[in-house]
Design an enzyme around this catalytic site. Structure first.
Site, PDB file in Angstrom:
ATOM      1  NE  ARG A   1      -3.835  -2.371   2.182  1.00 56.07           N
ATOM      2  CZ  ARG A   1      -3.813  -3.680   1.960  1.00 56.07           C
ATOM      3  NH1 ARG A   1      -2.668  -4.321   1.803  1.00 56.07           N
ATOM      4  NH2 ARG A   1      -4.931  -4.370   1.878  1.00 56.07           N
TER       5      ARG A   1
ATOM      6  CG  ASP B   1      -2.287 -14.005   5.416  1.00 54.68           C
ATOM      7  OD1 ASP B   1      -3.027 -14.642   4.644  1.00 54.68           O
ATOM      8  OD2 ASP B   1      -1.977 -12.812   5.223  1.00 54.68           O
TER       9      ASP B   1
HETATM   10  C1  S3P Z   1      -4.069  -9.124   2.271  1.00 57.47           C
HETATM   11  C2  S3P Z   1      -5.305  -9.626   2.589  1.00 57.47           C
HETATM   12  C3  S3P Z   1      -5.568 -11.059   2.836  1.00 57.47           C
HETATM   13  C4  S3P Z   1      -4.276 -11.825   3.108  1.00 57.47           C
HETATM   14  C5  S3P Z   1      -3.170 -11.456   2.175  1.00 57.47           C
HETATM   15  C6  S3P Z   1      -2.870  -9.972   2.220  1.00 57.47           C
HETATM   16  C7  S3P Z   1      -3.942  -7.678   2.007  1.00 57.47           C
HETATM   17  O1  S3P Z   1      -6.186 -11.608   1.692  1.00 57.47           O
HETATM   18  O2  S3P Z   1      -4.523 -13.204   3.054  1.00 57.47           O
HETATM   19  O3  S3P Z   1      -1.986 -12.161   2.511  1.00 57.47           O
HETATM   20  O4  S3P Z   1      -2.800  -7.177   1.972  1.00 57.47           O
HETATM   21  O5  S3P Z   1      -4.977  -7.021   1.825  1.00 57.47           O
HETATM   22  P1  S3P Z   1      -7.790 -11.493   1.489  1.00 57.47           P
HETATM   23  O6  S3P Z   1      -8.142 -10.100   1.708  1.00 57.47           O
HETATM   24  O7  S3P Z   1      -8.052 -11.933   0.092  1.00 57.47           O
HETATM   25  O8  S3P Z   1      -8.361 -12.429   2.498  1.00 57.47           O
END
Ligand code: S3P
Length: 442
Positions: free
Chosen positions: A27, A321
């Protein structure tokens, strides 16, 4: 690609320097590239996934560089300022890169082709394509909503109100990033709260974004489109998802004590740590504070007995995660652990639900899947071990089973250590520095 084995180790000890948060690093690059002026990011994760985002943004015209002191600089192009790339953007293993970029590109009036590695090309993109089409973007995916895909953004976007059907910070973030380019207010409703790094960072860059309780439960996030984002000097906290590996290793290897400072500790990221404490873990949470607009804390883990518990599905988004490493703690615990509502694990870098269950079974730990729930029969001490785990391009499966090997009676090997660089390139060296017995296999 190299195979590596983890052998039962003596006590792990020391202060672990865990790299920057993966989600926040993506981000920082992306929102920095959409801002006006030069953003800097200290402590940016230099893992493969984040480097893919940096490379893609460069292809879209943003200038991004790392100085000799390790500080990253992003010369922003302003909202709507990306240029059409002349090739295909390859986001490697990174779901976050592709989904967040799709959002940012939805309101740019040109066509981008996106693809990824064997793992990413299996993962669902329709969940992001669907709301982006409502802004006016045209998205053509391979069957099943898979990559490669072509995205033609719109020059005349309409803001949308969208209720995210699955708890997903990536989908929420894609909609918000698209909403930056649309006039008026874009609203995202999420029934289960997911990590809020996008909201926090957009606010820090000066966007008008407000989170309120949604009627009927959850949160409603309203973003006023077409703001001017002002460049920021960012400091990225240590990644709680990476810190989990040395900390759980310390909980499971007798005699260990390991600390990690400055770990991101927001309510939507810290679920694992609360669950571990409920399992009886000697896990101290010290000096909770805010740094660069993100909650952080210092964590100290000491080895001790763990007991199995039940973890409800409502908690899944706060630790999505962390299930591979939680499964390792559960394997060492006394009694049964039931992890409920893990459907989203099936669409991660691998089918993680299956990968965890197969890996544990191969290591002599009883693990069963029923519907979307995983039940693990704890060994009440060192699990048997003695298996080689196929990593399937999944960094967290690789690291979790190496940690299991440190506590197990017989070594646990992984067939491919390359995936680890996705999120935690220093993992092997860092754990060795704490006392882990990792051995390269020829
Ligand atoms: C993330 C959101 C999660 C996570 C990924 C990173 C992010 O995925 O599993 O490792 O940076 O927004 P989801 O939002 O698809 O669950």
């Amino acid at each position: 690609m190299a195979a590596i084995a983890a052998h039962r180790s003596g006590p792990l000890s020391g202060a672990a320097r865990v790299p920057g948060d993966k989600s926040i690093s993506h981000r920082a690059l992306l929102i920095g590239a959409l801002a006006v002026g030069e953003t800097t990011a200290a402590g940016l994760l230099e893992g493969e996934d984040v480097l893919r985002t940096a490379a893609a943004l460069r292809t879209l015209g943003a200038e991004i560089w790392r100085d000799d002191g390790g500080l990253w600089h992003i010369a922003g192009r302003g909202i709507g300022g990306f240029a059409e790339p002349d090739g295909v953007l390859d986001l490697g293993n990174s779901g976050t890169s592709v989904r967040l970029l799709m959002g940012a590109l939805a309101c740019h009036g040109f066509t981008t082709f996106l693809t990824g590695d064997d793992s990413l090309r299996r993962r669902p993109m329709a969940r992001v394509a669907h709301p982006l089409r409502a802004f006016g973007a045209t998205i053509l995916c391979r069957s099943g909503g898979r990559l490669p895909l072509a995205l033609t953004g719109t020059d005349a976007p309409v803001p949308i109100t969208y209720e995210v059907p699955v708890p997903s910070a990536q989908v929420k973030s894609a909609v918000l990033l698209a909403g930056l380019g649309a006039p008026g207010v874009t609203t995202v409703i999420e029934r289960q709260r997911t990590r809020d790094h996008t909201e926090r960072m957009l606010r820090a860059f000066g966007a008008d974004i407000e989170t309120t309780a949604a009627p009927g439960g959850g949160a409603s996030i309203a973003l006023h489109g077409q703001p001017e984002l002002a460049a920021q000097a960012l400091r990225i906290p240590a990644d709680p998802s990476s810190a989990a590996f040395p900390l759980v290793a310390a909980l499971c290897v007798p005699g260990s004590a390991v600390s990690v400072a400055g770990v991101g500790f927001g309510a939507e990221r810290s679920g694992l740590y609360h669950v571990l404490r409920e399992m009886g873990a000697a896990l101290e949470i010290r000096t909770p504070r805010e740094e660069s607009g993100e909650p952080v804390a210092d964590l100290i883990a000491r080895a001790g007995a763990l007991r199995g518990i039940e973890v409800s599905s409502e908690r899944a988004p706060t630790m999505i995660d962390e299930y591979p490493i939680l499964a390792v703690a559960a394997a060492c615990a006394e009694g049964t652990t039931r992890l409920r509502g893990l459907a989203e694990l099936r669409v991660k870098e691998s089918d993680r639900l299956a990968a965890i269950a197969h890996g544990l079974t191969a290591c002599g730990v009883q693990a069963t899947i029923e519907d979307d729930d995983l039940t693990i029969a704890g060994c009440g001490g060192p699990p048997p071990g003695g298996a080689t785990i196929a990593v399937q391009l999944d960094h967290r499966i690789a690291m979790a089973f190496l940690v299991l090997g440190l506590a197990a009676r017989r070594p646990v090997a992984i067939d491919d250590d390359a995936a680890i660089a996705t999120s935690f390139p220093s993992f092997v060296a860092l754990l060795r520095g704490l006392g882990a017995d990792f051995r390269a296999l020829s």
